[in-house]
Motif scaffolding. Structure first.
Motif, PDB file in Angstrom:
ATOM      1  N   GLU A  84      98.893  28.308 -70.133  1.00 19.83           N
ATOM      2  CA  GLU A  84      99.452  27.724 -68.912  1.00 19.83           C
ATOM      3  C   GLU A  84     100.495  26.722 -69.367  1.00 19.83           C
ATOM      4  OE1 GLU A  84      97.818  24.856 -65.520  1.00 19.83           O
ATOM      5  OE2 GLU A  84      96.905  26.843 -65.502  1.00 19.83           O
ATOM      6  N   ILE A  85     101.734  26.958 -68.973  1.00 23.82           N
ATOM      7  CA  ILE A  85     102.858  26.129 -69.403  1.00 23.82           C
ATOM      8  C   ILE A  85     103.479  25.495 -68.177  1.00 23.82           C
ATOM      9  CG2 ILE A  85     105.123  26.177 -70.544  1.00 23.82           C
ATOM     10  CD1 ILE A  85     104.042  28.724 -72.027  1.00 23.82           C
ATOM     11  N   ASP A  86     103.786  24.216 -68.274  1.00 27.48           N
ATOM     12  CA  ASP A  86     104.419  23.505 -67.169  1.00 27.48           C
ATOM     13  C   ASP A  86     105.920  23.768 -67.222  1.00 27.48           C
ATOM     14  OD1 ASP A  86     104.195  21.776 -64.940  1.00 27.48           O
ATOM     15  OD2 ASP A  86     105.108  20.183 -66.143  1.00 27.48           O
ATOM     16  N   ILE A  87     106.431  24.520 -66.249  1.00 23.32           N
ATOM     17  CA  ILE A  87     107.857  24.832 -66.187  1.00 23.32           C
ATOM     18  C   ILE A  87     108.418  24.234 -64.903  1.00 23.32           C
ATOM     19  CG2 ILE A  87     109.608  26.652 -66.156  1.00 23.32           C
ATOM     20  CD1 ILE A  87     107.555  28.488 -67.502  1.00 23.32           C
ATOM     21  N   ASP A  88     109.346  23.285 -65.073  1.00 25.02           N
ATOM     22  CA  ASP A  88     109.947  22.592 -63.925  1.00 25.02           C
ATOM     23  C   ASP A  88     108.876  22.068 -62.975  1.00 25.02           C
ATOM     24  OD1 ASP A  88     112.577  23.037 -64.792  1.00 25.02           O
ATOM     25  OD2 ASP A  88     112.639  25.008 -63.857  1.00 25.02           O
ATOM     26  N   GLY A  89     107.804  21.506 -63.525  1.00 22.94           N
ATOM     27  CA  GLY A  89     106.751  20.914 -62.701  1.00 22.94           C
ATOM     28  C   GLY A  89     105.753  21.910 -62.131  1.00 22.94           C
ATOM     29  N   GLU A  90     105.950  23.190 -62.396  1.00 21.67           N
ATOM     30  CA  GLU A  90     105.045  24.223 -61.881  1.00 21.67           C
ATOM     31  C   GLU A  90     104.187  24.767 -63.015  1.00 21.67           C
ATOM     32  OE1 GLU A  90     104.830  25.835 -58.672  1.00 21.67           O
ATOM     33  OE2 GLU A  90     105.931  24.046 -58.054  1.00 21.67           O
ATOM     34  N   PRO A  91     102.841  24.760 -62.875  1.00 20.93           N
ATOM     35  CA  PRO A  91     102.032  25.413 -63.910  1.00 20.93           C
ATOM     36  C   PRO A  91     102.252  26.927 -63.842  1.00 20.93           C
ATOM     37  CG  PRO A  91     100.641  24.436 -62.191  1.00 20.93           C
ATOM     38  CD  PRO A  91     102.066  24.163 -61.824  1.00 20.93           C
ATOM     39  N   MET A 120     117.336  20.539 -89.836  1.00 18.47           N
ATOM     40  CA  MET A 120     116.427  21.454 -89.136  1.00 18.47           C
ATOM     41  C   MET A 120     117.127  22.789 -88.968  1.00 18.47           C
ATOM     42  SD  MET A 120     113.472  20.206 -87.979  1.00 18.47           S
ATOM     43  CE  MET A 120     113.140  21.091 -86.462  1.00 18.47           C
ATOM     44  N   ARG A 121     116.353  23.863 -89.103  1.00 17.17           N
ATOM     45  CA  ARG A 121     116.965  25.161 -88.848  1.00 17.17           C
ATOM     46  C   ARG A 121     116.836  25.547 -87.378  1.00 17.17           C
ATOM     47  NH1 ARG A 121     112.742  29.177 -92.006  1.00 17.17           N
ATOM     48  NH2 ARG A 121     112.366  30.425 -90.170  1.00 17.17           N
ATOM     49  N   TRP A 122     116.175  24.691 -86.587  1.00 17.73           N
ATOM     50  CA  TRP A 122     116.004  24.988 -85.167  1.00 17.73           C
ATOM     51  C   TRP A 122     116.612  23.887 -84.332  1.00 17.73           C
ATOM     52  CZ3 TRP A 122     111.010  24.624 -87.773  1.00 17.73           C
ATOM     53  CH2 TRP A 122     110.692  25.810 -88.427  1.00 17.73           C
ATOM     54  N   ARG A 123     116.887  24.213 -83.066  1.00 16.03           N
ATOM     55  CA  ARG A 123     117.410  23.212 -82.144  1.00 16.03           C
ATOM     56  C   ARG A 123     116.326  22.160 -81.913  1.00 16.03           C
ATOM     57  NH1 ARG A 123     119.747  26.892 -77.415  1.00 16.03           N
ATOM     58  NH2 ARG A 123     119.695  24.913 -76.331  1.00 16.03           N
ATOM     59  N   PRO A 124     116.638  20.880 -82.183  1.00 15.52           N
ATOM     60  CA  PRO A 124     115.610  19.836 -82.095  1.00 15.52           C
ATOM     61  C   PRO A 124     114.999  19.693 -80.700  1.00 15.52           C
ATOM     62  CG  PRO A 124     117.759  18.902 -82.708  1.00 15.52           C
ATOM     63  CD  PRO A 124     117.920  20.384 -82.650  1.00 15.52           C
ATOM     64  N   GLU A 125     115.748  20.053 -79.658  1.00  8.19           N
ATOM     65  CA  GLU A 125     115.168  19.911 -78.310  1.00  8.19           C
ATOM     66  C   GLU A 125     114.030  20.903 -78.072  1.00  8.19           C
ATOM     67  OE1 GLU A 125     119.020  22.355 -77.540  1.00  8.19           O
ATOM     68  OE2 GLU A 125     118.326  20.828 -78.949  1.00  8.19           O
ATOM     69  N   PHE A 126     113.912  21.926 -78.923  1.00 10.58           N
ATOM     70  CA  PHE A 126     112.818  22.886 -78.783  1.00 10.58           C
ATOM     71  C   PHE A 126     111.585  22.483 -79.580  1.00 10.58           C
ATOM     72  CE2 PHE A 126     116.040  26.474 -77.834  1.00 10.58           C
ATOM     73  CZ  PHE A 126     116.100  26.079 -76.506  1.00 10.58           C
ATOM     74  N   ILE A 127     111.664  21.356 -80.286  1.00 16.59           N
ATOM     75  CA  ILE A 127     110.547  20.897 -81.117  1.00 16.59           C
ATOM     76  C   ILE A 127     110.020  19.583 -80.551  1.00 16.59           C
ATOM     77  CG2 ILE A 127     109.811  20.264 -83.450  1.00 16.59           C
ATOM     78  CD1 ILE A 127     110.853  23.123 -83.346  1.00 16.59           C
ATOM     79  N   LYS A 128     108.761  19.570 -80.168  1.00 14.17           N
ATOM     80  CA  LYS A 128     108.122  18.351 -79.650  1.00 14.17           C
ATOM     81  C   LYS A 128     107.814  17.397 -80.793  1.00 14.17           C
ATOM     82  CE  LYS A 128     105.142  18.834 -76.189  1.00 14.17           C
ATOM     83  NZ  LYS A 128     103.896  19.162 -75.507  1.00 14.17           N
ATOM     84  N   GLY A 144     107.469  23.880 -72.741  1.00 14.61           N
ATOM     85  CA  GLY A 144     108.044  23.643 -71.411  1.00 14.61           C
ATOM     86  C   GLY A 144     109.564  23.727 -71.453  1.00 14.61           C
ATOM     87  N   ARG A 145     110.165  23.057 -72.423  1.00 15.79           N
ATOM     88  CA  ARG A 145     111.633  23.053 -72.554  1.00 15.79           C
ATOM     89  C   ARG A 145     112.144  24.442 -72.893  1.00 15.79           C
ATOM     90  NH1 ARG A 145     114.095  18.558 -74.921  1.00 15.79           N
ATOM     91  NH2 ARG A 145     113.254  17.464 -73.131  1.00 15.79           N
ATOM     92  N   ILE A 146     111.468  25.131 -73.809  1.00 16.84           N
ATOM     93  CA  ILE A 146     111.896  26.479 -74.204  1.00 16.84           C
ATOM     94  C   ILE A 146     111.871  27.412 -72.990  1.00 16.84           C
ATOM     95  CG2 ILE A 146     111.224  28.537 -75.523  1.00 16.84           C
ATOM     96  CD1 ILE A 146     110.282  26.545 -77.750  1.00 16.84           C
ATOM     97  N   PHE A 147     110.775  27.369 -72.232  1.00 19.92           N
ATOM     98  CA  PHE A 147     110.661  28.261 -71.079  1.00 19.92           C
ATOM     99  C   PHE A 147     111.600  27.853 -69.950  1.00 19.92           C
ATOM    100  CE2 PHE A 147     106.943  29.826 -73.218  1.00 19.92           C
ATOM    101  CZ  PHE A 147     106.842  31.138 -72.794  1.00 19.92           C
ATOM    102  N   GLU A 148     111.815  26.539 -69.746  1.00 20.42           N
ATOM    103  CA  GLU A 148     112.758  26.097 -68.715  1.00 20.42           C
ATOM    104  C   GLU A 148     114.151  26.600 -69.038  1.00 20.42           C
ATOM    105  OE1 GLU A 148     112.426  21.829 -68.485  1.00 20.42           O
ATOM    106  OE2 GLU A 148     110.426  21.982 -67.595  1.00 20.42           O
ATOM    107  N   THR A 149     114.566  26.441 -70.288  1.00 24.82           N
ATOM    108  CA  THR A 149     115.905  26.864 -70.711  1.00 24.82           C
ATOM    109  C   THR A 149     116.079  28.356 -70.495  1.00 24.82           C
ATOM    110  OG1 THR A 149     115.897  25.161 -72.400  1.00 24.82           O
ATOM    111  CG2 THR A 149     117.494  26.915 -72.671  1.00 24.82           C
ATOM    112  N   GLN A 150     115.094  29.136 -70.941  1.00 22.82           N
ATOM    113  CA  GLN A 150     115.195  30.584 -70.836  1.00 22.82           C
ATOM    114  C   GLN A 150     114.883  31.067 -69.432  1.00 22.82           C
ATOM    115  OE1 GLN A 150     116.483  32.514 -73.259  1.00 22.82           O
ATOM    116  NE2 GLN A 150     116.864  30.484 -74.069  1.00 22.82           N
TER     117      GLN A 150
END
Length: 166
Positions: A84-91, A120-128, A144-150
Motif C-alpha cells: 500500500e503506497i501513499d500516492i498524492d494522499g491516496e492509499p 549517486m547513480r540514481w536521481r536523489p529525489e527517488f531515494i528516501k 510515493g515520489r516514484i509512483f507520483e512521478t510515474q
C-alpha cells in the motif's frame, strides 16, 4: 535537551540486480510468486503491467527501470511485493517486482542518512535514505515520489488517449 532515540525502521529487504533495497514492512500486504502479467498498451516502461491479486486489478511497477538497471528475465527467485503506497494522499495498492526478497529486519534510525546529492547513480529525489547494515548499504526508495512521478504521467497519457479515441 536530548530527544528520545527514533524507533528503528521495520523493513523488508529485497534485491534489485546487485543492490539491496528496503521498503517499509508495515506497508507490505503480501509477497507473491510471479503471476501472469497483463501488458498495458502505451503504458510507461516503468509500469510492467497489471496483475490480479485476489480478484483485484493491481498495477505492477519495475523499479529497475527508474534506477536504470538491467532487467534480466524472471527466475525462481523473482517475487512480487504487493504494497500500500501513499500516492498524492491516496492509499493505493501496487506491486513491485523484486529479483529476490530477503527478510524483515530493523534498520536503526541513526544509521539512515540522506542520499548524497553527488556520486549517486540514481536521481536523489527517488531515494528516501541510505541505511547501513552488516557493513553494506541498503537503499530506501521513496516509493510515493516514484509512483507520483510515474503515475501522473501515465494517468495523463491514458486521459489524453481516452479523449482522442472519442
Amino acid at each position: 535537551m536530548s530527544s528520545a532515540p527514533k524507533a528503528p525502521m521495520k523493513a523488508l529487504t529485497l534485491r534489485l540486480q546487485d543492490e539491496l533495497f528496503a521498503v517499509e514492512a508495515g506497508s507490505v500486504r503480501e509477497i507473491l510468486d510471479l503471476v501472469p502479467i497483463t501488458e498495458v498498451p502505451n503504458a510507461p516502461e516503468f509500469v510492467a503491467g497489471l496483475i490480479n491479486v485476489r480478484g483485484r486489478v493491481v498495477p505492477l511497477a519495475d523499479l529497475r527501470v527508474m534506477f536504470g538497471m538491467d532487467r534480466p528475465e524472471p527466475n525462481q527467485d523473482t517475487r512480487i511485493v504487493v504494497m500500500e503506497i501513499d500516492i498524492d494522499g491516496e492509499p493505493t495498492i501496487a506491486g513491485i517486482l523484486a529479483d529476490k526478497v530477503h527478510d524483515v529486519t530493523d534498520i536503526e534510525a541513526a544509521s539512515i542518512e540522506d542520499a548524497p546529492k553527488v556520486g549517486m547513480r540514481w536521481r536523489p529525489e527517488f531515494i528516501k535514505g541510505i541505511g547501513k547494515r552488516n557493513g553494506g548499504f541498503i537503499i530506501i526508495p521513496n516509493l510515493g515520489r516514484i509512483f507520483e512521478t510515474q503515475g501522473a504521467r501515465s494517468a495523463h497519457l491514458a486521459a489524453s488517449e481516452e479523449r482522442s479515441a472519442s
